[in-house]
Design a protein around this motif. Sequence first.
Motif, PDB file in Angstrom:
ATOM      1  N   SER A   1      53.089  48.613  63.054  1.00 19.46           N
ATOM      2  CA  SER A   1      51.787  48.022  62.734  1.00 19.46           C
ATOM      3  C   SER A   1      50.674  48.993  63.096  1.00 19.46           C
ATOM      4  O   SER A   1      49.854  48.734  63.967  1.00 19.46           O
ATOM      5  CB  SER A   1      51.611  46.690  63.474  1.00 19.46           C
ATOM      6  OG  SER A   1      50.386  46.073  63.110  1.00 19.46           O
ATOM      7  N   TYR A   2      50.699  50.146  62.434  1.00 16.63           N
ATOM      8  CA  TYR A   2      49.633  51.133  62.551  1.00 16.63           C
ATOM      9  C   TYR A   2      49.369  51.537  64.011  1.00 16.63           C
ATOM     10  O   TYR A   2      48.290  51.331  64.548  1.00 16.63           O
ATOM     11  CB  TYR A   2      48.369  50.617  61.871  1.00 16.63           C
ATOM     12  CG  TYR A   2      48.591  50.382  60.393  1.00 16.63           C
ATOM     13  CD1 TYR A   2      48.543  51.444  59.498  1.00 16.63           C
ATOM     14  CD2 TYR A   2      48.910  49.113  59.911  1.00 16.63           C
ATOM     15  CE1 TYR A   2      48.775  51.241  58.141  1.00 16.63           C
ATOM     16  CE2 TYR A   2      49.150  48.908  58.560  1.00 16.63           C
ATOM     17  CZ  TYR A   2      49.091  49.983  57.678  1.00 16.63           C
ATOM     18  OH  TYR A   2      49.342  49.789  56.344  1.00 16.63           O
TER      19      TYR A   2
ATOM     20  N   TYR B   1      46.546  59.986  60.981  1.00 12.02           N
ATOM     21  CA  TYR B   1      45.723  58.858  60.574  1.00 12.02           C
ATOM     22  C   TYR B   1      45.675  58.792  59.055  1.00 12.02           C
ATOM     23  O   TYR B   1      45.754  59.819  58.367  1.00 12.02           O
ATOM     24  CB  TYR B   1      44.301  58.996  61.115  1.00 12.02           C
ATOM     25  CG  TYR B   1      44.186  58.893  62.618  1.00 12.02           C
ATOM     26  CD1 TYR B   1      43.850  57.689  63.221  1.00 12.02           C
ATOM     27  CD2 TYR B   1      44.407  60.008  63.418  1.00 12.02           C
ATOM     28  CE1 TYR B   1      43.730  57.595  64.608  1.00 12.02           C
ATOM     29  CE2 TYR B   1      44.294  59.925  64.801  1.00 12.02           C
ATOM     30  CZ  TYR B   1      43.955  58.707  65.394  1.00 12.02           C
ATOM     31  OH  TYR B   1      43.847  58.623  66.759  1.00 12.02           O
TER      32      TYR B   1
ATOM     33  N   ALA C   1      43.152  54.286  60.010  1.00  9.68           N
ATOM     34  CA  ALA C   1      44.202  53.607  60.766  1.00  9.68           C
ATOM     35  C   ALA C   1      45.262  54.606  61.219  1.00  9.68           C
ATOM     36  O   ALA C   1      45.557  55.585  60.527  1.00  9.68           O
ATOM     37  CB  ALA C   1      44.845  52.527  59.907  1.00  9.68           C
TER      38      ALA C   1
ATOM     39  N   ASN D   1      48.736  56.166  61.618  1.00  9.35           N
ATOM     40  CA  ASN D   1      49.989  56.157  60.850  1.00  9.35           C
ATOM     41  C   ASN D   1      51.144  56.540  61.783  1.00  9.35           C
ATOM     42  O   ASN D   1      51.646  55.708  62.521  1.00  9.35           O
ATOM     43  CB  ASN D   1      49.895  57.091  59.657  1.00  9.35           C
ATOM     44  CG  ASN D   1      48.978  56.573  58.552  1.00  9.35           C
ATOM     45  OD1 ASN D   1      48.749  57.224  57.552  1.00  9.35           O
ATOM     46  ND2 ASN D   1      48.400  55.390  58.737  1.00  9.35           N
TER      47      ASN D   1
ATOM     48  N   TYR E   1      55.489  52.589  59.683  1.00 13.11           N
ATOM     49  CA  TYR E   1      54.353  52.109  60.458  1.00 13.11           C
ATOM     50  C   TYR E   1      53.544  51.034  59.751  1.00 13.11           C
ATOM     51  O   TYR E   1      52.604  50.481  60.334  1.00 13.11           O
ATOM     52  CB  TYR E   1      53.423  53.279  60.783  1.00 13.11           C
ATOM     53  CG  TYR E   1      52.967  54.050  59.551  1.00 13.11           C
ATOM     54  CD1 TYR E   1      51.884  53.623  58.783  1.00 13.11           C
ATOM     55  CD2 TYR E   1      53.637  55.200  59.141  1.00 13.11           C
ATOM     56  CE1 TYR E   1      51.486  54.316  57.649  1.00 13.11           C
ATOM     57  CE2 TYR E   1      53.236  55.901  58.026  1.00 13.11           C
ATOM     58  CZ  TYR E   1      52.168  55.451  57.275  1.00 13.11           C
ATOM     59  OH  TYR E   1      51.787  56.145  56.146  1.00 13.11           O
ATOM     60  N   THR E   2      53.881  50.703  58.520  1.00  8.10           N
ATOM     61  CA  THR E   2      52.947  49.930  57.702  1.00  8.10           C
ATOM     62  C   THR E   2      52.978  48.424  57.922  1.00  8.10           C
ATOM     63  O   THR E   2      51.958  47.760  57.772  1.00  8.10           O
ATOM     64  CB  THR E   2      53.208  50.187  56.217  1.00  8.10           C
ATOM     65  OG1 THR E   2      54.573  49.865  55.913  1.00  8.10           O
ATOM     66  CG2 THR E   2      52.955  51.647  55.880  1.00  8.10           C
TER      67      THR E   2
END
Length: 355
Positions: free
Chosen positions: A133-134, A150, A155, A157, A321-322
């Motif tokens: 989650s970022y 980033y 955000a 990454n 990470y998304t």
Amino acid sequence: MADYDVASFALKALCPSNELLYDDKGLPSVMVKIPKFKLSEVLTGGADEYHPMFIINGNVVDYIYISKYQNVVENGRAYSKPGVDPQASISWTNAKAYCEAKGDGWHMMTKAEYAGIALWCKANSFMPYGNNSYGKDSRESIYKAIPATYGSDGAINHVLTGTGPLTWSHNGEPDGIWDLNGNVSEWAGAIRTVYGELQFLVDNDGADLNNDQSASSSEWKALNAETGAWVTPDGSGTTDGTVKVDNVSTAYYATEVTTTSSSFNFAISAATCSSDISDAAKAVLRAYALLPEDGDTGYDSDRLYFNNEASERMCSCGGSYTNTTYAGVFFSSGHYGTRTYTYANIGFRSAYAPL
């Protein structure tokens, strides 16, 4: 080499099960030694046989070394290092080559190995968190890792390898494997789909670089749905009686593909089989972390993605990470991965087997 001897001593003092392994250039990677275990130790009702990750070319190995950290590439070789931005935007083909360039026994981590580690985590009641989650885990409000890259929106990454909290280690300890959940998804060897037909190199034969994983290799095998045995596929994904992935609501694994899609997914905890898939075949699917144990929903929200239209799709594991939906130790993605596909959230991890 004296400096490396000191480094190895220091590593052992902090993390006794970790080792520095040296490649053909004499350069080290930080590795986690995973001793062999049996299916019965990680699956309820599992056979009293060693997990496939410890069977290579028909022989049982006592252990497998897994990279402690997601890998970087230096001088055409893969390395496991702490505190670095993991290599991404790399193809399956190149990631595999960077691992194998290190010498005999080195290989890109296989699906059998990812499955074995995931099953061990679940059996030991520790499902690792990670950067899904970022820059943080969606379930943690305080802990964060050190940012590495980033996005254009500002955000976080990628994060630097191994800089998350202990909850991001596969065993919750400093000597564990880091970042198996999120950060960058990791290419996996020795598994693919061909028009939806599941194909593998037998057991963990993908750990031996001499076993051919090329597209036309005769070493790819399909799974017979009646017997659970490995059989030679027909090359078109239509082998009679083998396990395939169908895009329907009532049975995801079946012997025929009735509904095709270039991208579909389901929670591993909800995966089912058609009535013509035997318990023997189901046991193999469970060993490769593709099917839940009966009535067991303890797989977090981890999902499996497939494409049963394409002539070949490779697999990546762990997610990125998304979004927590797209990450987890059981997460597997096989819907977009051609051998040459690259993306900013796909990296890799090397392993070493004593052949």
